[in-house]
Design an enzyme around this catalytic site. Structure first.
Site, short mmCIF file in Angstrom:
data_model
loop_
_atom_site.label_atom_id
_atom_site.label_comp_id
_atom_site.label_asym_id
_atom_site.label_seq_id
_atom_site.Cartn_x
_atom_site.Cartn_y
_atom_site.Cartn_z
CB CYS A 119 -0.96 0.00 1.19
SG CYS A 119 -2.05 -1.45 1.22
CG HIS A 252 -3.17 3.39 1.92
ND1 HIS A 252 -3.68 2.88 0.75
CD2 HIS A 252 -3.28 2.39 2.84
CE1 HIS A 252 -4.07 1.64 0.94
NE2 HIS A 252 -3.85 1.32 2.20
CG ASN A 282 -6.76 -0.87 1.36
OD1 ASN A 282 -6.01 -0.56 0.44
ND2 ASN A 282 -6.31 -1.21 2.56
#
EC number: 2.3.1.180
Length: 325
Positions: A119, A252, A282
């Site tokens: 990520c 993020h 996500n």
């Protein structure tokens, strides 16, 4: 004259299919997994995510996002010097997805390679591309984050399968006499690899180990909130940049509670935090460029704004990039 890099264009691409919380909970119920649309949204902020169908690939999404970024910058593919693609979910072991994108879009002159920092991948990739421009090795670069995390999901694990989605985002950066990317700070801690991982591998033609994403959600939450706040302040101090001069935070998009906690640590009003987790879920390395592109399209972020891009994820990795748009 010092050479910097600046973002000239952004792009994004999503799978065809948007899956609401209600649709997902009905699918999970058919597998004996109990949850609810309200439970998902209350704890994560996610309302829907996009999931790839069997015929959709990482390369396809990354290529569409890349072409959109090039079009926004008014640049042709054969003018690209470098393609850096962040992904943990490539279409194949090798060649790299970046090389597949190079072929797909016709960027014949570009060197191309992947970066794997989960990520944090996009901020890692952007830092590498910025460094190569600053050193004079290349004049411009496509930086892409693209993921098909749905293919790592254990659909019997409620703690992970409701969180992730698929997508791609890209930026085109070019050498500039004026600073666009003001500075970068990256970190990692391999001792925390156990809190977020997919440990399976191919060996002798078979998958060995666990092929699914596993996560200690509470540990990831604590680490993310801790490191993102301190990393931002570390970067600002190194640049002699004042927190009050920051216009927007593009973090993020993992969990809305993490985003609110980081904003509170930085004493940043929530209206200056770009939040797209509700519509995308996500998307790992794709989340930051997807959110940045969305904010630009919505005219939320404008030319001249100071924007902090932040990633945090498996590795354990984290990093920040401060950009003047």
């Amino acid at each position: 004259m010092s050479q910097y890099s600046a973002i000239l264009g952004t792009g994004a691409s999503l799978p065809r299919r948007a899956v609401s919380n209600q649709e997902l909970t009905e699918f999970l119920a058919s597998r004996g997994v109990e949850t609810s649309a309200e439970w998902i949204e209350t704890r994560t902020g996610i309302k829907q995510r996009y999931l790839c169908e069997a015929d959709e690939t990482n390369c396809q999404m990354a290529s569409r996002a890349a072409l959109q970024a090039l079009n926004a910058a008014g640049v042709l593919p054969d003018q690209v010097d470098l393609i850096v693609l962040a992904t943990s979910t490539p279409d194949q072991v090798f060649p790299s997805t970046a090389c597949a994108v190079q072929a797909e879009i016709g960027a014949k002159k570009a060197m191309a390679f992947d970066i794997q920092a989960v990520c944090s991948g996009f901020v890692y990739a952007l830092t590498v591309a910025d460094s190569m421009i600053r050193s004079g090795q290349v004049g411009n670069a496509l930086v892409i984050g693209s993921e098909v995390f749905s293919r790592l999901m254990d659909w019997n694990d409620r703690t992970t399968c409701v969180l992730f989605g698929d997508g791609a985002g890209a930026v085109f950066i070019q050498a500039s006499a004026e600073p666009g990317i003001l500075g970068c700070k990256l970190h990692s801690d391999g001792t925390l690899g156990c809190i977020l991982n997919t440990t399976g591998r191919i060996d002798g033609g078979k998958i060995v180990g666990d092929p699914f994403l596993r996560m200690d959600g509470q540990a990831v939450f604590r680490q993310a909130v801790s490191v993102l706040g301190s990393n931002a302040l570390e970067l600002f101090e190194s640049l002699d940049f004042r927190l009050e001069d920051l216009d927007f935070l593009v973090p993020h998009q993992a969990n809305v509670r993490i985003l609110h906690s980081v904003a509170k640590k930085l004493k940043l009003p929530e209206e200056r935090v770009v939040i797209t987790v509700g519509m995308h879920g996500n998307t790992s390395a794709a989340s930051v460029p997807l959110a940045l592109n969305h904010a630009i399209e919505q005219k939320q972020i404008k030319k001249g704004d100071n924007v902090l891009l932040q990633g945090v994820g498996g590795g354990f990795t984290w990093g920040s990039v401060l950009v003047r748009m």
